[in-house]
Design an enzyme around this catalytic site. Structure first.
Site, mmCIF file in Angstrom:
data_model
loop_
_atom_site.group_PDB
_atom_site.id
_atom_site.type_symbol
_atom_site.label_atom_id
_atom_site.label_comp_id
_atom_site.label_asym_id
_atom_site.label_seq_id
_atom_site.Cartn_x
_atom_site.Cartn_y
_atom_site.Cartn_z
ATOM 1 N N HIS A 476 0.819 -1.205 0.000
ATOM 2 C CA HIS A 476 0.000 0.000 0.000
ATOM 3 C C HIS A 476 0.862 1.267 0.000
ATOM 4 C CE1 HIS A 476 -3.149 -2.616 2.351
ATOM 5 N NE2 HIS A 476 -3.100 -2.919 1.062
ATOM 6 N N PRO A 477 1.827 1.395 -0.900
ATOM 7 C CA PRO A 477 2.659 2.614 -0.891
ATOM 8 C C PRO A 477 1.859 3.835 -1.322
ATOM 9 C CG PRO A 477 3.123 1.311 -2.849
ATOM 10 C CD PRO A 477 2.205 0.474 -1.994
#
Length: 560
Positions: A476-477
């Site tokens: 989930h960058p």
């Protein structure tokens, strides 16, 4: 979906990236009659590895569909290089992700607004979540007033036929946590059914929801190529330089260029175009167009561990964890669109607070009726199950930097995971609270023994060692081109998503998040694309919807 041998090398709007934000934005612009070109380096999303929900572990590990990024050695995680899958395919990461649908908590977006993202509070973004959704959860008794029923993105719930799903939800309640009928509605906190972007047994990616309908308008073209840089003339973005078929070409934008290339590739493109930290650009031999030190900064992600148990009953998916079992599941899905292949198997979840004084959930659970890594490796030899658990709001921050001025070179990714001391305390709580949940009577018929971390891992030092060795990215960058006020030195885009210091250029993907939201990021990334469309078109924003989320009445003094 391919380019039209692309004679079309000019459009009103040029979007880089056919992922979650770019697909939604492209659809809305085309729907409004604008001519749009979307540049995408990846190819077709056709095929069972992407379209069959249960095959989710395959595309994120295939170079055909994934950029193949990994971090630099992470100093606080035993120097491990962490894989960082990002979709290199039509639909972007929505075509390779786990299909879990989480909006985030209302307080996440209120924090955005308080930090300078004016117009991005929950009241402001809720109408866009509702516009994008075609929600199918009413039969579960959830609150329809919070949900959309006519958008292009189908959101469904699995059948939860496996008894482990009900046991996990019940165990959460036995541990003292509430049930929630709809964690994407009024009440996130608690245990309940998990939602997914799956429709009629098929992955409902941004490509299926947005791009295919957009192509039918005749106003949108997908052009396959590698974006090299934004062309900027006299302070204004006028197009995008791309390479394809061994040639370098320019796609011209009559109105604007919008970057929606992911929180990894968007800052890379900005820096290749001369927008970023001046000293860093100069060191790479890149002329500075706009000195924006926030480009590539503020990198955030969710870390998680898998708490695994050997099962006392043969009720898990292990019976299918062989070539014959997978073939049978695949055949049933291929011919009927039903069966285990039609689910991502994440059908139950939980959101809890880690301690008294935390006002809204900061721990997320995905429950899986199989003990296996996200990449499909290291399945337990025998029946088992696991909970993916991790803190939602790490204080650690990382960076994206250019390795060189070569557009073909992968960027340097440094998440700097677990660099803040508070992260360790929060992660320890995650593990201890998880063990307490699995010790409840509802799980007793199914738990044989703890496999990971293992009963010998008890002290802070032992838990910390386990985290260093086993924590994995939840993929989930975000946050590398964050929204902020125009006088905020670290902001990259203003609240209208315009890149500060350059005209005619915006960003519309998870790069703009000021702070990471609770849970998986596909839903808020699509929301950004939806809201960006109104900003780009100069439309009045959808009317704010002022509703109050459920907050534990005794959160200041009670953890549950």
């Amino acid at each position: 979906m391919t380019d039209r041998k692309a004679r079309v090398m000019e459009a009103d709007y040029v979007i880089v990236g056919a992922g979650s934000g770019g697909s939604a934005l492209g659809y809305r612009l085309a729907e409004a009659g604008r001519k749009v070109v979307i540049i995408e380096h990846g190819g077709s999303d056709f095929g069972p590895f992407i379209q069959m929900p249960a095959a989710l572990s395959y595309p994120m590990n295939m170079r055909q569909y994934d950029w193949g990024f990994s971090s630099e050695p992470e100093p606080h995680l035993d120097g491990r290089r962490m894989v960082t899958p990002r979709g290199k395919v039509i639909g972007g990461s929505s075509s390779i992700n786990g299909m879990v649908y989480v909006r985030g908590h209302a307080r996440d977006f209120d924090h955005w607004a308080e930090s300078g993202a004016t117009g991005w509070s929950y009241a402001d973004v809720l109408p866009y979540f509702r516009r994008m959704e075609h929600w199918h959860g009413r039969s579960d008794g959830a609150d329809a007033a919070w949900r959309g029923d006519s958008g292009p993105l189908h959101v469904t719930r699995g059948p939860r036929a496996n008894p482990l799903f009900a046991a996990f939800i019940e165990a959460g309640q036995q541990a003292g946590y509430p049930a929630t009928a709809d964690y994407n509605g009024e009440r996130q906190e608690g245990f309940g059914p998990m939602e997914a972007t799956i429709w009629k047994g098929r992955r409902w990616s941004a490509a299926n929801a947005y791009l295919r309908p957009a192509l039918k308008t005749g106003n949108l073209t997908i052009l396959r190529g590698l974006a090299r840089r934004v062309v900027i003339e006299e302070g204004r973005a006028t197009g995008v330089e791309i390479s394809r078929a061994g040639q370098v070409e320019v796609v011209r934008a009559r109105a604007e260029v919008i970057l929606a290339a992911s929180s990894i590739n968007t800052p890379k493109l900005l820096m290749l175009s001369g927008i970023g930290p001046a000293a860093h650009l100069a060191a790479r031999g890149i002329g500075v167009v706009a000195d924006r030190p926030g480009v590539g900064a503020n990198l955030q992600d969710h870390l998680e561990v898998y708490v695994q148990f050997a099962a006392a009953q043969p009720v898990t998916l292990y019976r299918y964890w062989n070539l014959l079992g997978k073939a049978l599941i695949g055949a049933q899905w291929l011919f009927t669109g039903t069966g285990l292949g039609a689910s991502n198997q994440f059908e139950a979840c939980g959101f809890i607070r880690s301690a008294a004084g935390v006002d809204y959930p900061d721990i997320q659970y995905h429950f899986l009726p199989l003990a296996v890594r996200y990449d499909g490796k290291s399945a337990l030899r025998g029946h088992g199950f696991q909970a993916h658990v991790g803190p939602m709001r790490s204080k650690s921050r990382g960076t994206i930097r250019l390795r060189s001025a070569d557009p073909d070179a992968a960027p340097e990714i440094r998440f700097n995971y677990m660099s803040h001391p508070d992260d360790w305390d929060e992660f320890r709580r995650c593990l201890r609270l998880t063990r307490e949940i699995f010790a409840q009577p509802a799980m007793a018929p199914f738990v044989r023994q703890e496999i990971q971390p293992g009963t010998g891992v008890e002290s802070d030092a032992q838990i910390d060692a386990f985290i260093r060795e086993h924590a994995e990215s939840a993929f989930h960058p975000c946050g590398t081109a964050r929204i902020g006020a125009r006088d905020d030195a670290m902001a990259v885009v203003d609240p209208e998503l315009r890149v500060i210091g350059v005209e005619g250029l915006r960003v519309a993907d998870s790069s703009v998040f000021p702070r990471i939201t609770n849970g998986n990021l596909n839903a808020p990334s699509i929301m950004v694309g939806e809201k960006a469309a109104d900003l780009v078109l100069g439309r009045a924003p959808l009317a704010p919807q002022n509703v109050a989320p459920w907050i534990h009445p005794n959160w200041q003094v009670a953890q549950r």
